[in-house]
Design a protein around this motif. Structure first.
Motif, PDB file in Angstrom:
ATOM      1  N   UNK A 196       7.728  53.740 -48.041  1.00  0.00           N
ATOM      2  CA  UNK A 196       9.056  53.230 -48.390  1.00  0.00           C
ATOM      3  C   UNK A 196       9.057  51.710 -48.546  1.00  0.00           C
ATOM      4  N   UNK A 197       9.707  51.264 -49.608  1.00  0.00           N
ATOM      5  CA  UNK A 197       9.830  49.834 -49.867  1.00  0.00           C
ATOM      6  C   UNK A 197      11.089  49.288 -49.189  1.00  0.00           C
ATOM      7  N   UNK A 198      11.278  47.998 -49.307  1.00  0.00           N
ATOM      8  CA  UNK A 198      12.505  47.368 -48.816  1.00  0.00           C
ATOM      9  C   UNK A 198      13.147  46.661 -50.010  1.00  0.00           C
ATOM     10  N   UNK A 199      13.913  47.416 -50.795  1.00  0.00           N
ATOM     11  CA  UNK A 199      14.430  46.848 -52.042  1.00  0.00           C
ATOM     12  C   UNK A 199      15.648  45.964 -51.832  1.00  0.00           C
ATOM     13  N   UNK A 241      13.599  52.925 -50.610  1.00  0.00           N
ATOM     14  CA  UNK A 241      13.523  52.691 -49.171  1.00  0.00           C
ATOM     15  C   UNK A 241      13.649  53.923 -48.300  1.00  0.00           C
ATOM     16  N   UNK A 242      13.564  55.115 -48.894  1.00  0.00           N
ATOM     17  CA  UNK A 242      13.729  56.353 -48.133  1.00  0.00           C
ATOM     18  C   UNK A 242      12.421  57.148 -48.095  1.00  0.00           C
ATOM     19  N   UNK A 243      11.967  57.502 -46.885  1.00  0.00           N
ATOM     20  CA  UNK A 243      10.786  58.348 -46.801  1.00  0.00           C
ATOM     21  C   UNK A 243      11.198  59.811 -46.943  1.00  0.00           C
ATOM     22  N   UNK A 300      17.234  49.413 -61.753  1.00  0.00           N
ATOM     23  CA  UNK A 300      16.207  49.483 -60.722  1.00  0.00           C
ATOM     24  C   UNK A 300      15.267  50.663 -60.976  1.00  0.00           C
ATOM     25  N   UNK A 301      15.833  51.809 -61.311  1.00  0.00           N
ATOM     26  CA  UNK A 301      14.999  52.992 -61.556  1.00  0.00           C
ATOM     27  C   UNK A 301      14.164  52.806 -62.816  1.00  0.00           C
TER      28      UNK A 301
END
Length: 310
Positions: free
Chosen positions: A54-57, A110-112, A273-274
């Motif tokens: 997961x990233x931290x966007x 940001x979601x696993x 973003x997508x």
């Protein structure tokens, strides 16, 4: 419209389709394609070994993202009955090309995996669920059309499909739609693809057969009772990936279906973003690895499509 995958997604299936696939030919239901004594196909999703960190966007101005962040989960609309695309096996595990794209996007948001809620949405209800906020985005052979853009927005496309032909592996006579004369062709009753075969007079009417499900057509093909099955190539590749030793997709599409990520109509921040996430996956090879490990097991190659930002 990722990461290295080491095993194929294997799904038992059938696409029981009402007249409308890929957003046009319908929605399939699991069953077992026959095949003249062929060994049964396991419906189990195979662990691909894929991991997403997961990233931290930083996303500003997206109501959808803000809602998901507050809720602590992302809700994704998916299919559950399309082999190697969007599939859920009898143990409840999900797998396929669309599922992996959905997971990639979730991780970049940001979601696993534990924070993903999958919601199975019938094709006819997609716009309603997106507009009503029932899902945060939709990934499931969702064709981008101007009519749908009036209700929702799309990122992508992340895949371009087209009507194609599924034939037996050893068939060298059928090389495209122009070689169907005198051949038996099967599809779902009332579907757009079989109507195109009629309208373009690709074979005699007497050679056309229609069934309620694609699995019945695949059984007819494996048993030698028809010569080709036709619908979107993404769906056909799912079947070919199940039985690569017996089936193949011709690879000469004769229509165009651009699959996109369905989003809320006015959420431009999330759409951008997508699109950026998809573009990165196209360029760094992630998309290709996902394809090769899922639909690519059919033996039919594909490359990432160009984005159509708006």
């Amino acid at each position: 419209m990722r990461i290295k995958q080491v095993a194929a997604v294997v799904a038992l299936a059938a696409l029981a389709i009402a007249p409308a696939a890929c957003g046009k030919e319908g929605t399939p239901t699991p069953s077992t394609p026959g095949g003249g004594g062929a060994a049964p196909v396991s419906d189990a999703c195979v662990d691909t070994g894929l991991t997403n960190t997961p990233a931290t966007p930083t996303i500003t101005g997206s109501p959808t993202y803000d809602k998901a962040k507050t809720a602590g989960k992302i809700v994704i609309g998916v299919k559950f009955d399309q082999p190697n695309l969007g599939y859920k096996d009898t143990q409840g595990k999900r797998c396929g090309f669309d599922i992996e794209i959905a997971r990639l996007l979730a991780s970049k948001l940001g979601f696993d995996e534990s924070k993903i809620e999958y919601k199975e949405i019938p094709s006819a209800n997609r716009e309603t669920e997106i507009k009503g906020g029932g899902i945060d985005y939709y990934v499931g052979t969702y064709s981008i059309t101007d009519k749908r853009k009036a209700d929702v927005s799309f990122a992508g496309p992340y895949f371009i499909a087209g009507q194609d032909l599924l034939v037996r592996k050893d068939d060298t006579a059928i090389t495209g739609k122009e070689t169907l004369q005198g051949k038996k062709v099967c599809s779902v009753t009332g579907s757009t693809p079989i109507q195109r075969v009629r309208d373009e007079k690709l074979t005699d009417a007497a050679n056309i057969s229609e069934f309620k499900t694609y699995s019945e057509c695949v059984s007819q093909l494996l048993d030698g009772k028809t010569d080709a099955v036709t619908t979107d190539d993404a769906i056909l590749k799912g079947y070919a990936a199940q039985r690569p030793d017996k089936l193949k997709v011709v690879g000469k599409p004769f229509s165009t279906e651009k699959y996109g990520i369905g989003l809320a109509h006015d959420d431009k921040a999330l759409r951008d973003f997508i699109n950026d996430t998809l573009d990165a996956a196209f360029k760094d090879g992630t998309w290709q690895k996902i394809y090769d490990a899922t639909l690519g097991k059919s033996g039919s190659p594909a490359t990432a499509p160009p984005l159509e930002r708006y």
